[in-house]
Design an enzyme around this catalytic site. Structure first.
Site, PDB file in Angstrom:
ATOM      1  CG  ASN A 166     -36.235 -10.800  -3.818  1.00  0.00           C
ATOM      2  OD1 ASN A 166     -37.045 -10.595  -3.177  1.00  0.00           O
ATOM      3  ND2 ASN A 166     -35.091 -10.729  -4.098  1.00  0.00           N
TER       4      ASN A 166
ATOM      5  CE  LYS B 126     -37.815 -19.548 -10.049  1.00  0.00           C
ATOM      6  NZ  LYS B 126     -39.492 -18.817  -9.359  1.00  0.00           N
TER       7      LYS B 126
ATOM      8  CE1 TYR C 259     -34.589 -19.249 -13.176  1.00  0.00           C
ATOM      9  CE2 TYR C 259     -35.228 -17.656 -11.403  1.00  0.00           C
ATOM     10  CZ  TYR C 259     -35.565 -18.410 -12.925  1.00  0.00           C
ATOM     11  OH  TYR C 259     -36.801 -18.492 -13.317  1.00  0.00           O
TER      12      TYR C 259
ATOM     13  CB  SER D 212     -37.456 -21.884 -13.905  1.00  0.00           C
ATOM     14  OG  SER D 212     -36.296 -21.638 -14.963  1.00  0.00           O
TER      15      SER D 212
END
Ligand SMILES: NC(=O)C1=CN([C@@H]2O[C@H](COP(=O)(O)OP(=O)(O)OC[C@H]3O[C@@H](n4cnc5c(N)ncnc54)[C@H](O)[C@@H]3O)[C@@H](O)[C@H]2O)C=CC1
Ligand SMILES: O=C1O[C@H](COP(=O)(O)O)[C@@H](O)[C@H](O)[C@H]1O
Length: 255
Positions: free
Chosen positions: A84, A149, A145, A109
């Protein structure tokens, strides 16, 4: 109003904040893998950002892409992040170049740089600590995660240098509606109000730039991210500050 903006991840929290603030300012094409929750005046494409044909089709006549779609969970598993966040983001940049999009604004982020906090917390979250990150620092992701980013930021750097695509990477802090995160110093340091969120993305649509990394936070006294670049290049003028609220989320003027 003649600017056509593609908003990926439109059904999400950030997408809703953007549309709440500047939904009347542009022509929008909304894009999400989940169908709209309610009736909307805007065109809505239900598709996955990893579907390159669907993404290209959705970019027809688009001037700017606000790319928000992705797994937002700091604890997201690698498979989801790879698909994703990384594959999806590369698909968006590639399609933007192929279809003549002028600029892509990428939702990065705070987790792309989270490990700068490790040796400095909790002082770093407090107003009397003067440590600041300004967006020029190398990533230090706090989790996989955050790696995705940082990957999205680097992909943007490549698509700018190789194809002259204008790219703004917004390292969003903590978007919370109506008040800063409650009883959470890290959240108070990086709070982004809904109206400052919408305003910042509007500036990313309007301003001229090549490649930028900026911090997406309100002007919090506790901040450890500099807003100078966003103010100088984008004309960002935040109106909110977590210091105007108690740790419980009450406006201090009411207490
Ligand atoms: N909410 C926050 O405080 C922060 C958000 N961000 C980033 O901002 C972006 C938006 O975050 P939120 O709105 O909070 O997340 P959200 O989970 O509320 O919304 C994300 C939207 O993207 C869609 N989506 C996910 N994967 C997709 C795919 N492969 N194809 C098409 N649509 C897909 C989901 O259906 C969802 O509607 C994310 O990239 C997140 O990493 C970054 C820092 C802070
Ligand atoms: O990237 C994100 O960061 C925020 C803030 O991180 P947290 O670990 O302090 O909660 C998070 O709320 C959001 O869901 C995420 O997408």
């Amino acid at each position: 109003m003649d600017e056509l903006v593609l908003l990926t991840g439109a059904r999400g929290r950030v997408g809703r904040a953007v549309l709440e603030g500047i939904g009347d300012a542009y022509e929008w094409r909304l894009f999400d893998r989940d169908p709209p929750a309610e009736e909307s005046d805007h065109e809505f494409v239900v598709a996955d950002v990893t579907d390159d044909e669907a993404v290209r089709d959705a970019m027809a006549d688009v001037d700017t892409v606000l790319h928000l779609a992705g797994d937002p969970r700091p604890e997201a598993p690698w498979k989801s992040i790879l698909t994703n966040n990384i594959d999806g983001t590369q698909t968006v940049y590639e399609a933007a170049v192929d279809t003549g999009v002028e600029r892509v604004v990428f939702a990065s982020s705070n987790h792309a740089v989270g490990h700068y906090e490790t040796e400095r917390k909790p002082d770093i979250y407090r107003r009397d600590d003067d440590y600041l990150l300004d967006g020029s620092e190398l990533p230090r992701p706090s989790n996989l995660y955050g790696v995705s980013k940082a990957a999205g930021e680097t992909l943007g750097r490549y698509y700018h240098d190789e194809h002259d695509l204008s790219v703004a990477c917004v390292r969003i802090g903590n978007l919370t509606k109506g008040h800063p995160p409650i009883d959470y110093e890290r959240g108070q340091a990086m709070w982004l109000s809904y109206r400052d969120c919408a305003h910042l993305f509007e500036r990313c649509i309007e301003a001229d730039y090549g490649y930028e990394i900026v911090y997406g936070i309100s002007d919090n006294d506790r901040k450890y991210y500099s807003l100078e670049r966003a103010k100088e290049v984008l004309g960002y003028a935040p109106r909110d500050n977590s210091a105007e609220y108690t740790m419980g989320g009450e406006p201090k003027e009411n207490v």
